[in-house]
Motif scaffolding. Structure first.
Motif: not given
Lengths: 223, 499
Positions: B159-162, B169-177, B270-280
């Motif tokens: 998740a962190e990379a993707r 806003a915020g961040r990706a979930p922690d690996e162990d959380a 912990v975070g808010i995401v927007g829409e991914p780009e088409e190439e992702d």
């Protein structure tokens, strides 16, 4: 220079077969000026074609300046025409799309001579035949006499050992013809032992212009 | 004869018959133009397909689904022996043939399901980098102070990379959380948060998820798997479980006149995401990624998923195996199939589509080659006429010492120059014509799909004009072979008499 022995050449097959040369023997020394005379159909042009490397004999042998014409392959004949012989025709045979200078320089193109060098030499020869002012004229813009002088300059551009002129004055008036003959004979005066063979049906011209007259009758040497 | 002189002679020849030369060149132009446009379009479509199938992790992902059974030859032979013993006559023959044709043997041999321990087996395969269960499920999502609303949860590995590019806003979930999730800004908007700062203020808030569905069917609508209740391979025992769960949910639904809440769990946004780009957008996740409102790490989502009794029984509907390199995908697919599971990867589909496009392009290109062949006949005709018209000139050149190869080269050069001329004009025209077609094509695609094309429709890679040049010049040269031969064979004695 020239050793022809029992030269034979015929055209066509079967009933339509025409014997142009029926066993011609001829010897010409280097530097000699000879005239070949004969009536129309006597074999004069055929002999010129063989001597000029434009055609091969059916039988007999023909050696010119050490070249056995009958044995040369197509490339060998092309080289012979380029380096050993210069041809002057009755109908001039200039390339109509090339100017006088380019026509004169044309044989050097096939020798791979660089452009500047061949133009320099062509200009020199045009000057010798009195046409340096007409260098950039197309054949269609030249008179018959001028065209023949261009043809003569072209025939000499590769410094041939043998100059063959087949009825060179046939299409010219008498005054112009005289000038061309003068130039032809003058071509002998450049210090080279050039052999000149003049083919004509004009006995008087032949007698006057040559050291020796060879008469052809029905494809054979009569005298 | 030097090359420069050959060119001079060739140009002089052309200038004497400009109209005929121009028409001959036009013939080659039409052929080259068609060939280049067709190959370019084929290349553009291949590029588009490649772009579509190469987005995100597409070429590294293998979609693994439960298998019908493990291949078990000994079980099959056992069954055949039973048939031979118990059944007679034509029925015996028919049954044996049926058993032999079934790849994995009868259903009784067992279905290979995607239980958590199976995922460990998949992780152990060489070149496998990650194994993400596909979990897409709907929950009632509620944040204090807002009306609860339905939302779709998606499990997201790495998740962190993707999510890095998507985070607003915020961040990706922690690996162990165990309790961290990320939400989509659209879901927040639908909650009524129209301002970005308002949305950001929700980072750190508690999100309550309530199970409202019968479970297990979420993936079906998203990636086209059949609904579990309709799977032919479901055993009687499993059917009973399914029926029991469905009945219970129905009973609850009837009672509450709405979605049945079977469990609730709290998470921290912990975070808010927007829409991914088409190439992702990876191929196998495209529709899921485009619908998800909520993202959790696979182990968090798995916990939620296995709360449903049916889900525990049937395992994950699918998993995405991510390999280290697209080149190893095929080997991993083989290894996955060895385990009795079904596996598909984008590279395989991509290869099939590309092969199809290549064949279609080649077939259509053959038609344009026909145009070029007709143009070649035009070159033959033009040059043959030229030889005829220039017979005397050829005779003069021969009398002056031109070799056969000089004349041959001259005519071959004229042929190749016509080919070059046709190619050059064709290339420019192909490029110019492609511009409006590209614009129209893009516009139509965008109107029809609402998406942008990922690559050019008419690409002109260097090898395309280079190949067209080669084809045109080769064709021109070959077309000149016969006229050149005629020129070489001209008899100077006859030619000098020719008027």
């Amino acid at each position: 220079m020239i050793r022809a022995h029992r030269l034979e050449k015929s055209y066509g097959r079967g009933d339509s077969r025409v014997v142009a040369l029926g066993g011609v023997d001829l010897e010409v020394e280097a530097g000699e000026v000879i005239a070949i005379v004969g009536k129309s159909g006597s074999g004069k042009s055929t002999l010129v074609n063989l001597l000029g490397g434009l055609d091969r004999p059916d039988q007999g042998s023909l050696e010119v300046d050490g070249h056995d014409i009958a044995q040369l392959d197509r490339d060998g004949l092309a080289r012979y025409r380029r380096q050993t012989v210069g041809l002057v025709f009755q109908s001039f045979n200039l390339v109509p799309t090339l100017d006088a200078l380019s026509n004169v320089a044309l044989p050097l193109v096939f020798e791979g001579v660089p452009k500047t060098e061949r133009r320099k030499k062509a200009r020199f020869l045009l000057d010798r035949v009195g046409l340096s002012q007409r260098a950039d004229h197309l054949p269609s813009e030249l008179s018959g006499g001028e065209q023949q002088r261009v043809a003569l300059a072209r025939a000499m551009v590769c410094d041939p050992r043998l100059l063959l002129a087949d009825e060179p004055t046939g299409n010219l008036d008498s005054v112009t013809a005289e000038a061309v003959i003068e130039l032809l004979l003058g071509s002998q005066e450049d210090g080279t032992a050039r052999t000149l063979i003049l083919v004509t049906h004009d006995d008087e011209l032949a007698e006057r212009a040559s050291n020796r007259v060879v008469r052809l009758v029905d494809g054979r040497v009569a005298s | 004869m030097k090359l420069g002189d050959l060119f001079s002679f060739a140009f002089a020849g052309f200038s004497r018959r400009k109209g005929r030369t121009a028409l001959t060149i036009l013939g080659v132009t039409v052929g080259t133009l068609a060939l280049m446009l067709i190959v370019s379009l084929g290349q553009g479509l291949r590029g588009q397909v490649t772009a579509v199938f190469s987005t995100g992790e597409s070429l590294r992902q293998i979609l693994v689904r439960p298998g019908n059974s493990r291949p078990d030859k000994s079980r099959r032979e056992e069954e055949i022996e039973d048939i031979e013993k118990n059944v007679a006559g034509e029925l015996q023959e028919r049954l044996i043939r049926a058993v032999q044709r079934r790849r994995g043997g009868p259903r009784a041999y067992g279905m290979v399901r995607l239980q958590p321990e199976r995922l460990e087996e998949l992780s152990a395969i060489e070149h496998v980098e990650r194994v993400d269960p596909i979990i897409i499920d709907q929950f009632e999502m509620s944040v204090e102070g807002f009306e609860p609303s339905l939302g779709t949860l998606m499990a997201l590995g790495d998740a962190e990379a993707r999510l890095a590019k998507r985070l607003v806003a915020g961040r990706a979930p922690d690996e162990d959380a165990q309790d961290e999730v990320v939400v989509h800004e659209l879901w927040l908007y639908r909650l009524g948060l129209t301002d970005q700062d308002e949305q950001k203020s929700l980072v750190g808030s508690t999100l309550t998820l309530s199970s409202v569905r019968e479970g297990g069917g979420g993936l079906a609508s998203l990636i086209g798997l059949p609904d579990l209740s309709q799977l032919a391979e479901v055993s009687e025992e499993e059917r009973e479980v399914v029926q029991r769960v469905i009945d219970r949910f129905r009973a609850q639904s009837d009672r509450e006149e709405g979605d049945a809440v079977v469990s609730t769990e709290s998470f921290r946004i912990v975070g808010i995401v927007g829409e991914p780009e088409e190439e992702d957008l990876a191929v196998f996740e495209r529709s899921a990624l485009a619908q998800a409102d909520l993202f959790a790490l696979p182990f968090v989502a798995s916990k939620l998923y296995f709360r449903a009794e049916l889900n525990r029984a049937v395992g994950f509907p699918g998993v995405l195996v991510v390999v280290d390199d697209p080149e190893n995908a095929e080997a991993v697919v083989d290894a996955v199939e060895e385990l009795g599971l079904q596996a598909n990867y984008a590279g395989e589909i991509l290869e099939e589509i590309q092969s199809f496009l290549t064949i279609v392009t080649l077939l259509v290109a053959l038609f344009s080659l026909t145009a070029l062949l007709v143009a070649a006949l035009g070159i033959v005709n033009t040059l043959a006429m030229s030889v005829l018209e220039r017979t005397k000139e050829i005779g003069i050149l021969k009398a002056l010492g031109a070799r056969d190869k000089d004349l041959r080269r001259l005519f071959l050069l004229e042929g190749s120059m016509i080919g070059f001329g046709g190619f050059f004009v064709g290339w420019i025209l192909a490029f110019l014509i492609s511009l409006p077609i590209e614009a129209i094509g893009r516009s139509i695609f965008e109107q029809e799909t609402g998406r942008e094309l990922l690559s050019e429709l008419f690409p002109f890679p260097w090898w395309l004009p280079a190949s067209a040049l080669l084809v045109a010049m080769l064709l021109g040269t070959l077309a000149a072979v016969w006229p050149a031969r005629r020129a070489v064979r001209v008899d100077p004695v006859r030619a000098l008499r020719y008027e």
